[in-house]
Design an enzyme around this catalytic site. Sequence first.
Site, PDB file in Angstrom:
ATOM      1  N   ASP A  34      12.183  -7.142  11.955  1.00  0.00           N
ATOM      2  CA  ASP A  34      11.925  -7.990  10.793  1.00  0.00           C
ATOM      3  C   ASP A  34      12.174  -9.434  11.184  1.00  0.00           C
ATOM      4  O   ASP A  34      12.880  -9.692  12.165  1.00  0.00           O
ATOM      5  CB  ASP A  34      12.852  -7.608   9.627  1.00  0.00           C
ATOM      6  CG  ASP A  34      12.285  -8.036   8.288  1.00  0.00           C
ATOM      7  OD1 ASP A  34      11.826  -7.153   7.528  1.00  0.00           O
ATOM      8  OD2 ASP A  34      12.296  -9.246   7.985  1.00  0.00           O
ATOM      9  N   TYR A 146      -4.275 -12.251  -1.312  1.00  0.00           N
ATOM     10  CA  TYR A 146      -3.687 -10.969  -0.916  1.00  0.00           C
ATOM     11  C   TYR A 146      -4.797  -9.924  -0.740  1.00  0.00           C
ATOM     12  O   TYR A 146      -4.872  -9.225   0.284  1.00  0.00           O
ATOM     13  CB  TYR A 146      -2.713 -10.541  -2.009  1.00  0.00           C
ATOM     14  CG  TYR A 146      -1.988  -9.237  -1.787  1.00  0.00           C
ATOM     15  CD1 TYR A 146      -1.004  -9.130  -0.811  1.00  0.00           C
ATOM     16  CD2 TYR A 146      -2.253  -8.128  -2.598  1.00  0.00           C
ATOM     17  CE1 TYR A 146      -0.308  -7.938  -0.636  1.00  0.00           C
ATOM     18  CE2 TYR A 146      -1.567  -6.952  -2.428  1.00  0.00           C
ATOM     19  CZ  TYR A 146      -0.591  -6.853  -1.444  1.00  0.00           C
ATOM     20  OH  TYR A 146       0.088  -5.682  -1.277  1.00  0.00           O
ATOM     21  N   LYS A 150      -6.302  -7.948   2.488  1.00  0.00           N
ATOM     22  CA  LYS A 150      -6.267  -6.472   2.544  1.00  0.00           C
ATOM     23  C   LYS A 150      -7.648  -5.900   2.898  1.00  0.00           C
ATOM     24  O   LYS A 150      -7.756  -5.001   3.729  1.00  0.00           O
ATOM     25  CB  LYS A 150      -5.766  -5.878   1.219  1.00  0.00           C
ATOM     26  CG  LYS A 150      -4.275  -6.085   0.955  1.00  0.00           C
ATOM     27  CD  LYS A 150      -3.395  -5.387   1.973  1.00  0.00           C
ATOM     28  CE  LYS A 150      -1.912  -5.516   1.654  1.00  0.00           C
ATOM     29  NZ  LYS A 150      -1.037  -5.148   2.776  1.00  0.00           N
TER      30      LYS A 150
HETATM   31  C1  AKB Z   1       1.867  -6.200  -5.321  1.00  0.00           C
HETATM   32  O1  AKB Z   1       2.067  -6.140  -6.551  1.00  0.00           O
HETATM   33  O2  AKB Z   1       1.518  -7.231  -4.735  1.00  0.00           O
HETATM   34  C2  AKB Z   1       1.985  -4.930  -4.516  1.00  0.00           C
HETATM   35  C3  AKB Z   1       0.700  -4.195  -4.426  1.00  0.00           C
HETATM   36  C4  AKB Z   1       0.199  -3.404  -5.564  1.00  0.00           C
HETATM   37  O3  AKB Z   1       0.053  -4.250  -3.421  1.00  0.00           O
HETATM   38  N1  AKB Z   1       3.012  -4.102  -5.072  1.00  0.00           N
END
Ligand code: AKB
Length: 327
Positions: A34, A146, A150
Amino acid sequence: MRKILVTGAQGQIGSELVPALREHYGADQVIESDIRMVPTSPNPGLASAHGDYEYLDCTQAQQLEDIVRRHQVGTIYHLAALLSAVAEEKPQIAWNLNMGGLYNVLEAARRNNCAVFFPSSIGAFGPTTPRDKTPQVTIQRPTTMYGVAKVSGELMADYYAQRFGVDSRGIRLPGLISYTALPGGGTTDYAVDIFYQAVRYQHYACFLRPDTRLDMMYMPDAVRAMIDLMQANPSALHHRNAYNVTAMSITPEELADQISKHIPKFVIEYEVDPIRQAIADSWPRSVDDQAARTDWNWAPQYDLEAMTEDMIGKVRRKLNKSASETE
Ligand code: AKB
């Protein structure tokens, strides 16, 4: 057996995955790493009380390569990443870590012939995705950094599998509920915070609307899914990156009702955070995980009731609160 390296091991998932892997494969087979220093291991490279610990910043390719070679790593569980809400605040840092870190991991895996586990998320979907029973293969046009990282990560991991034969595998995780380490900066974090506040104060101010339906999973199921997928017969895997998985599709209101059965004085209020609400509104309400059930026998063990009962007991114990104090 070549060793297992877990990146981001001090986070919400790693703090439960590492002990489970050590239980499964032996303590000396699992290297925890980490960017945070563990209290028991103030210096990089020192063994912690339970097994090897390495300081690792995944954006630094050479650090990663050195650790993989030094420990003869054969499998990497790559968990180091920023979660959705914090990634939206710092999109440049999020891209650098979430995508750059994965690229470094896949490159290290290619050079050293490692298998890779990559956690994708329900965040890999977006507002144009069908929101109920979201299919395994469907539209993926997320509107968050995010989610962009992904989807790109899913594609990159598939590319490394096809082009270089890297044994990469992944699941699209829903919100995870757990008691060992707190999540930080996610949109689904309310489903963990609510338990701590309910046990401590019998009150919680939720940052999502009462009717915000999202998939969730209790951590023991998630840990089992990650281990089972990496052990599955590769020829049975029709999708590598990444499988839909779920255990329950719930709203804050439904979770609060369930908690009230154990803590009758519990009161929930709503102080909606527009940024996290917008992220949640762009995600599926539920996903279809039939492909995971068929290909590697995925099946959750905890539903809303079983998870709530277990969580309340565990959080009470952790906070040292007796049931009578919180009833
Ligand atoms: C978030 O809320 O960012 C995570 C996810 C659902 O990927 N827990």
